[in-house]
Design a protein around this motif. Structure first.
Motif, mmCIF file in Angstrom:
data_model
loop_
_atom_site.group_PDB
_atom_site.id
_atom_site.type_symbol
_atom_site.label_atom_id
_atom_site.label_comp_id
_atom_site.label_asym_id
_atom_site.label_seq_id
_atom_site.Cartn_x
_atom_site.Cartn_y
_atom_site.Cartn_z
ATOM 1 N N ILE A 1 2.983 -0.929 5.368
ATOM 2 C CA ILE A 1 2.361 -2.134 5.928
ATOM 3 C C ILE A 1 1.489 -2.831 4.890
ATOM 4 C CG2 ILE A 1 0.734 -2.974 7.672
ATOM 5 C CD1 ILE A 1 1.653 -0.484 9.371
ATOM 6 N N TRP A 2 0.636 -2.047 4.229
ATOM 7 C CA TRP A 2 -0.297 -2.661 3.289
ATOM 8 C C TRP A 2 0.408 -3.152 2.031
ATOM 9 C CZ3 TRP A 2 -4.449 -4.733 4.832
ATOM 10 C CH2 TRP A 2 -5.418 -5.177 3.927
ATOM 11 N N SER A 3 1.461 -2.463 1.618
ATOM 12 C CA SER A 3 2.234 -2.937 0.464
ATOM 13 C C SER A 3 2.883 -4.279 0.774
ATOM 14 C CB SER A 3 3.303 -1.908 0.082
ATOM 15 O OG SER A 3 2.723 -0.722 -0.411
ATOM 16 N N ARG B 1 -13.466 2.246 9.597
ATOM 17 C CA ARG B 1 -13.883 1.805 10.925
ATOM 18 C C ARG B 1 -13.577 2.875 11.967
ATOM 19 N NH1 ARG B 1 -11.796 -4.550 10.699
ATOM 20 N NH2 ARG B 1 -13.190 -5.157 8.994
ATOM 21 N N PRO B 2 -14.406 2.978 12.997
ATOM 22 C CA PRO B 2 -14.205 3.996 14.040
ATOM 23 C C PRO B 2 -13.116 3.614 15.026
ATOM 24 C CG PRO B 2 -16.138 2.678 14.551
ATOM 25 C CD PRO B 2 -15.646 2.201 13.214
ATOM 26 N N LEU B 3 -11.906 3.526 14.521
ATOM 27 C CA LEU B 3 -10.737 3.236 15.332
ATOM 28 C C LEU B 3 -9.774 4.414 15.246
ATOM 29 C CD1 LEU B 3 -10.287 -0.497 14.285
ATOM 30 C CD2 LEU B 3 -11.061 0.332 16.514
ATOM 31 N N ASP C 1 -6.373 -6.013 11.659
ATOM 32 C CA ASP C 1 -7.618 -6.793 11.667
ATOM 33 C C ASP C 1 -7.866 -7.446 10.319
ATOM 34 O OD1 ASP C 1 -8.020 -6.028 14.267
ATOM 35 O OD2 ASP C 1 -9.544 -4.520 13.816
ATOM 36 N N LEU C 2 -7.661 -6.697 9.245
ATOM 37 C CA LEU C 2 -7.936 -7.215 7.904
ATOM 38 C C LEU C 2 -6.980 -8.348 7.527
ATOM 39 C CD1 LEU C 2 -8.607 -3.890 5.930
ATOM 40 C CD2 LEU C 2 -10.293 -5.567 6.704
ATOM 41 N N ALA D 1 -2.474 -13.704 8.839
ATOM 42 C CA ALA D 1 -1.251 -13.315 8.130
ATOM 43 C C ALA D 1 -0.313 -12.494 9.000
ATOM 44 C CB ALA D 1 -1.600 -12.528 6.866
ATOM 45 N N ILE D 2 -0.804 -11.930 10.099
ATOM 46 C CA ILE D 2 0.082 -11.121 10.946
ATOM 47 C C ILE D 2 1.192 -11.979 11.553
ATOM 48 C CG2 ILE D 2 -1.694 -9.416 11.475
ATOM 49 C CD1 ILE D 2 -1.998 -10.710 14.206
ATOM 50 N N ALA D 3 0.965 -13.311 11.619
ATOM 51 C CA ALA D 3 2.014 -14.195 12.136
ATOM 52 C C ALA D 3 3.232 -14.202 11.221
ATOM 53 C CB ALA D 3 1.470 -15.613 12.302
ATOM 54 N N LYS D 4 3.035 -13.828 9.958
ATOM 55 C CA LYS D 4 4.128 -13.811 8.991
ATOM 56 C C LYS D 4 4.800 -12.448 8.872
ATOM 57 C CE LYS D 4 1.839 -17.393 6.200
ATOM 58 N NZ LYS D 4 1.302 -17.747 4.861
ATOM 59 N N MET D 5 4.284 -11.463 9.587
ATOM 60 C CA MET D 5 4.830 -10.110 9.470
ATOM 61 C C MET D 5 6.239 -10.056 10.039
ATOM 62 S SD MET D 5 1.556 -7.801 10.669
ATOM 63 C CE MET D 5 2.410 -6.247 10.490
ATOM 64 N N PRO D 6 7.188 -9.492 9.319
ATOM 65 C CA PRO D 6 8.528 -9.282 9.880
ATOM 66 C C PRO D 6 8.480 -8.227 10.983
ATOM 67 C CG PRO D 6 8.365 -8.330 7.682
ATOM 68 C CD PRO D 6 7.086 -9.055 7.915
ATOM 69 N N GLU D 7 9.517 -8.202 11.802
ATOM 70 C CA GLU D 7 9.546 -7.264 12.925
ATOM 71 C C GLU D 7 9.408 -5.813 12.465
ATOM 72 O OE1 GLU D 7 12.768 -7.603 15.626
ATOM 73 O OE2 GLU D 7 11.948 -9.393 16.604
#
Length: 306
Positions: free
Chosen positions: A21-23, A114-116, A125-126, A130-136
């Motif tokens: 995900i982060w890459s 973060r305490p998640l 969250d970070l 940009a999450i709108a651009k994330m592929p499925e």
């Protein structure tokens, strides 16, 4: 230089998915060349995630070159990282575990803890808009990580925010959470192909209580009998693994996801003492059932006593 993104040794679903995900985010949003890496073979649930979302399995990294740019995710514990991690150029840490200490960096870095319940929740969250651009496939990996770390919201580590993010991702993907989680947990429960030693190391962390060192192993399953039927050989192998890994004792907890309880194997007096002092139970045989115990991070490790 390419930035390597990796999590802890004995990678579970979060430590497999979060580097991917982060890459993606670094490459496609931040313009930083990045590649996910693994510090071992992922578990069966993580492999299910890769196959389900048609994601390439990251390269398993045997060693880390000095000066290598890297981002550490899902851990900040040097014991769970390459031995020469302090020789690398760590540029960021994204994690949801307690701060352990021991990491040294060449300069100031970005640290988000973060305490998640899940690293993937923090990453969503970070990323912001940009999450709108994330592929499925990337959204699918994030959803899988969150459902894994929360045990489909059964784990006491679950927060309302983890649930909200998972429900948002599931809605975007058109996925029924209960059905998908069932597929995940079925994959996680299929451990027949693994040796006893592999099972004991598959989802484990080293932890010391005073001068006593433990390997705390957790197997989360919807079919606990598949593991407990191997109780005798597992208890023998616990001694071997402890010697090989330089710890005093392997502690094994078989977490029954559906019944929300853990069964702890009791191969000797030390593990019996740990069970009775840590969980206020009376042990009369070679197993003890611990009702309500689901989380190593929140319920097992913080309570360990010798």
């Amino acid at each position: 230089m390419t930035t390597f993104v990796f999590g802890h040794k004995a990678p579970d679903t979060d430590s497999t998915g979060s580097p991917i995900i982060w890459s993606w985010y670094l490459n496609n949003i931040k313009g930083v060349q990045a590649e996910p890496r693994l510090l071992g073979t992922p578990n069966t649930e993580a492999l299910f995630m890769l196959e389900r979302w048609k994601l390439d399995m990251p390269v398993i990294m045997e060693s880390l070159d000095a000066g290598q740019d890297c981002v550490i995710v899902d851990t900040n514990n040097p014991a769970e990282l390459p031995e020469n991690i302090n020789d690398a150029n760590v540029t960021a840490i994204i994690d949801h575990h307690k701060l352990v200490g021991g990491l040294e960096t060449a300069g100031p870095i970005e640290i988000t803890i973060r305490p998640l319940a899940c690293t993937a929740t923090i990453m969503i969250d970070l990323m912001g808009d940009a999450i709108a651009k994330m592929p499925e496939a990337i959204k699918g990996a994030a959803l899988t990580c969150i459902l894994s770390d929360t045990l489909e919201f059964r784990s006491p580590t679950t927060t309302d925010h983890d649930r909200e993010v998972a429900e948002m991702l599931a809605k975007d993907l058109g996925i029924n959470i209960a059905e998908y989680a069932g597929e995940m947990f079925a994959a996680k429960s299929d451990v027949a192909a693994f040796s006893d030693a592999e099972l004991l190391r598959m989802d484990s962390k080293e932890y010391a209580v005073g001068d006593t060192k433990f390997r705390v192993s957790v197997l989360e399953t919807t079919a606990p009998a598949m593991v407990l039927d191997r109780k005798a050989s597992l208890m023998e192998t616990m001694t071997t693994v402890a010697k090989e890994d330089g710890v005093d004792q392997v502690l094994l907890f078989v977490v029954d996801i559906l019944n929300e309880e853990a069964t702890m194997l009791i191969p000797n007096e030390l593990s019996k003492t740990v069970a009775e002092k840590s969980f206020e139970v009376t042990v009369s045989g070679d197993i003890v059932v611990l009702p309500g115990i689901m989380s190593r991070k929140k319920q097992i490790i913080p309570n360990l006593k010798v």
